[in-house]
Design a protein around this motif. Structure first.
Motif, PDB file in Angstrom:
ATOM      1  N   ARG A  13       0.873  -1.088  -0.129  1.00  0.00           N
ATOM      2  CA  ARG A  13       0.015   0.034  -0.044  1.00  0.00           C
ATOM      3  C   ARG A  13       0.844   1.170   0.042  1.00  0.00           C
ATOM      4  N   LYS A  14       2.154   1.256   0.553  1.00  0.00           N
ATOM      5  CA  LYS A  14       2.851   2.272   0.602  1.00  0.00           C
ATOM      6  C   LYS A  14       3.400   2.725  -0.853  1.00  0.00           C
ATOM      7  N   ALA A  15       3.285   1.881  -1.772  1.00  0.00           N
ATOM      8  CA  ALA A  15       3.831   2.196  -3.060  1.00  0.00           C
ATOM      9  C   ALA A  15       2.965   2.938  -3.877  1.00  0.00           C
ATOM     10  N   GLY A  16       1.552   2.672  -3.595  1.00  0.00           N
ATOM     11  CA  GLY A  16       0.679   3.586  -4.049  1.00  0.00           C
ATOM     12  C   GLY A  16       0.731   5.039  -3.653  1.00  0.00           C
ATOM     13  N   TYR A  17       1.066   5.493  -2.546  1.00  0.00           N
ATOM     14  CA  TYR A  17       1.412   6.451  -1.883  1.00  0.00           C
ATOM     15  C   TYR A  17       2.646   7.164  -2.256  1.00  0.00           C
ATOM     16  N   GLU A  18       3.749   6.455  -2.372  1.00  0.00           N
ATOM     17  CA  GLU A  18       4.946   7.142  -2.523  1.00  0.00           C
ATOM     18  C   GLU A  18       5.316   7.250  -3.998  1.00  0.00           C
ATOM     19  N   TYR A  19       4.550   6.682  -4.953  1.00  0.00           N
ATOM     20  CA  TYR A  19       4.939   6.194  -6.466  1.00  0.00           C
ATOM     21  C   TYR A  19       3.781   6.551  -7.102  1.00  0.00           C
ATOM     22  N   GLU A  20       3.921   7.310  -8.314  1.00  0.00           N
ATOM     23  CA  GLU A  20       3.036   7.235  -9.470  1.00  0.00           C
ATOM     24  C   GLU A  20       3.069   5.966 -10.338  1.00  0.00           C
ATOM     25  N   ILE A  21       2.244   4.976 -10.444  1.00  0.00           N
ATOM     26  CA  ILE A  21       2.436   3.584 -11.037  1.00  0.00           C
ATOM     27  C   ILE A  21       2.243   3.957 -12.658  1.00  0.00           C
ATOM     28  N   LEU A  22       3.173   3.724 -13.428  1.00  0.00           N
ATOM     29  CA  LEU A  22       2.842   3.774 -14.692  1.00  0.00           C
ATOM     30  C   LEU A  22       2.556   2.753 -15.676  1.00  0.00           C
ATOM     31  N   THR A  23       3.253   1.754 -15.503  1.00  0.00           N
ATOM     32  CA  THR A  23       2.873   0.516 -16.034  1.00  0.00           C
ATOM     33  C   THR A  23       3.041  -0.750 -15.113  1.00  0.00           C
ATOM     34  N   THR A  24       2.419  -1.811 -15.375  1.00  0.00           N
ATOM     35  CA  THR A  24       2.643  -2.938 -14.354  1.00  0.00           C
ATOM     36  C   THR A  24       2.957  -4.170 -15.167  1.00  0.00           C
ATOM     37  N   TYR A  25       3.664  -5.056 -14.732  1.00  0.00           N
ATOM     38  CA  TYR A  25       3.981  -6.442 -15.217  1.00  0.00           C
ATOM     39  C   TYR A  25       3.858  -7.495 -14.127  1.00  0.00           C
ATOM     40  N   GLU A  26       3.368  -8.728 -14.770  1.00  0.00           N
ATOM     41  CA  GLU A  26       3.072  -9.918 -13.830  1.00  0.00           C
ATOM     42  C   GLU A  26       4.808 -10.537 -13.992  1.00  0.00           C
ATOM     43  N   ALA A  27       5.226 -11.072 -12.931  1.00  0.00           N
ATOM     44  CA  ALA A  27       6.261 -12.025 -12.809  1.00  0.00           C
ATOM     45  C   ALA A  27       6.239 -13.135 -12.069  1.00  0.00           C
ATOM     46  N   GLY A  28       6.865 -14.100 -12.302  1.00  0.00           N
ATOM     47  CA  GLY A  28       6.897 -15.199 -11.418  1.00  0.00           C
ATOM     48  C   GLY A  28       8.065 -15.095 -10.608  1.00  0.00           C
ATOM     49  N   ASN A  56      20.405  -9.130 -17.738  1.00  0.00           N
ATOM     50  CA  ASN A  56      19.707 -10.483 -18.285  1.00  0.00           C
ATOM     51  C   ASN A  56      18.810 -10.934 -17.031  1.00  0.00           C
ATOM     52  N   ARG A  57      18.649 -10.398 -16.061  1.00  0.00           N
ATOM     53  CA  ARG A  57      17.635 -10.647 -15.186  1.00  0.00           C
ATOM     54  C   ARG A  57      17.099  -9.607 -14.263  1.00  0.00           C
ATOM     55  N   ALA A  58      16.079  -9.829 -13.545  1.00  0.00           N
ATOM     56  CA  ALA A  58      15.373  -8.923 -12.457  1.00  0.00           C
ATOM     57  C   ALA A  58      15.295  -9.750 -11.143  1.00  0.00           C
ATOM     58  N   MET A  59      15.841  -8.929 -10.164  1.00  0.00           N
ATOM     59  CA  MET A  59      16.149  -9.414  -8.854  1.00  0.00           C
ATOM     60  C   MET A  59      15.287  -8.627  -7.832  1.00  0.00           C
ATOM     61  N   LEU A  60      14.675  -9.197  -7.176  1.00  0.00           N
ATOM     62  CA  LEU A  60      13.642  -8.957  -5.946  1.00  0.00           C
ATOM     63  C   LEU A  60      14.295  -9.001  -4.663  1.00  0.00           C
ATOM     64  N   VAL A 106       9.003  -1.131  -8.519  1.00  0.00           N
ATOM     65  CA  VAL A 106       8.490  -1.572  -7.197  1.00  0.00           C
ATOM     66  C   VAL A 106       7.707  -2.656  -7.285  1.00  0.00           C
ATOM     67  N   PRO A 107       7.656  -3.580  -6.226  1.00  0.00           N
ATOM     68  CA  PRO A 107       6.500  -4.910  -6.055  1.00  0.00           C
ATOM     69  C   PRO A 107       5.244  -4.198  -5.322  1.00  0.00           C
ATOM     70  N   LEU A 108       4.246  -4.433  -6.121  1.00  0.00           N
ATOM     71  CA  LEU A 108       2.952  -3.894  -5.728  1.00  0.00           C
ATOM     72  C   LEU A 108       2.210  -4.847  -5.065  1.00  0.00           C
ATOM     73  N   LYS A 109       1.900  -6.249  -5.404  1.00  0.00           N
ATOM     74  CA  LYS A 109       1.405  -7.155  -4.492  1.00  0.00           C
ATOM     75  C   LYS A 109       1.754  -8.432  -5.093  1.00  0.00           C
ATOM     76  N   VAL A 110       1.772  -9.576  -4.091  1.00  0.00           N
ATOM     77  CA  VAL A 110       2.246 -10.913  -4.316  1.00  0.00           C
ATOM     78  C   VAL A 110       0.739 -11.758  -4.168  1.00  0.00           C
ATOM     79  N   TYR A 111       0.464 -12.547  -5.045  1.00  0.00           N
ATOM     80  CA  TYR A 111      -0.377 -13.502  -5.106  1.00  0.00           C
ATOM     81  C   TYR A 111      -0.214 -14.889  -5.690  1.00  0.00           C
ATOM     82  N   ILE A 112      -1.026 -15.874  -5.331  1.00  0.00           N
ATOM     83  CA  ILE A 112      -1.116 -17.407  -6.068  1.00  0.00           C
ATOM     84  C   ILE A 112      -1.902 -17.295  -7.205  1.00  0.00           C
ATOM     85  N   LYS A 118       3.034 -15.106  -7.853  1.00  0.00           N
ATOM     86  CA  LYS A 118       3.532 -14.446  -8.765  1.00  0.00           C
ATOM     87  C   LYS A 118       3.371 -12.786  -8.052  1.00  0.00           C
ATOM     88  N   VAL A 119       4.376 -12.010  -8.745  1.00  0.00           N
ATOM     89  CA  VAL A 119       4.402 -10.671  -8.016  1.00  0.00           C
ATOM     90  C   VAL A 119       4.035  -9.744  -9.202  1.00  0.00           C
TER      91      VAL A 119
END
Length: 152
Positions: A13-28, A56-60, A106-112, A118-119
């Motif tokens: 929830r902090k991300a929505g307050y601190e940042y303006e989200i432009l695009t989203t991606y779903e990542a495993g 070549n990679r994205a790290m969380l 930034v990560p927005l949410k984690v779900y199954i 998925k993130v």
């Protein structure tokens, strides 16, 4: 009772307050066996997490997954760096977006989803203080409008 397909486990929830989200991606999310059990139990915190994009990679990073209670020696470091599973084109798009001034991922949410963790990640631009104030004013105005409509 069957669970829904998209089972949200953690929101940033902090991300929505601190940042303006432009695009989203779903990542495993590449996890070990005990980590996925903890994630399914909802033992994950992503509020302070961020994503580092390399060629070549994205790290969380800085995401806390609590050790699984019955994991014993199979548990790993709760704050370890985890790899995000994305297509090469998506990584290139993220690299291009991050190279622009003032952009971050930034990560927005984690779900199954279908049994896999998925993130939802977002390319974001940091908000200024006056933007945050304007958002709070709009939120208060909408709340007042909803109250007034309920009374009618």
């Amino acid at each position: 009772m069957k669970k829904p397909l998209n089972d949200t486990l953690a929101n940033n929830r902090k991300a929505g307050y601190e940042y303006e989200i432009l695009t989203t991606y779903e990542a495993g999310l590449a996890l070990t066996g005990t980590e996925i059990k903890s994630v399914r139990a909802g033992q994950i915190q992503i509020a302070d997490g961020y994503i580092q994009v390399r060629p070549n990679r994205a790290m969380l990073l800085n995401v806390h997954i609590a050790p699984f209670a019955q994991g014993n020696q199979f548990n790993v470091d709760p704050l370890r760096t985890r790899q995000l599973l994305l297509h090469k084109q998506e990584i290139k798009q993220l690299l291009k977006a991050v190279s622009d001034n003032g952009m971050t991922v930034v990560p927005l949410k984690v779900y199954i989803k279908h049994g896999y963790a998925k993130v939802l990640i977002g390319v974001a631009r940091g908000k200024r203080q006056y933007d945050k104030r304007n958002d709070l004013k709009k939120k208060d105005q909408n709340r007042e409008i909803q109250r007034a409509l309920k009374r009618i």
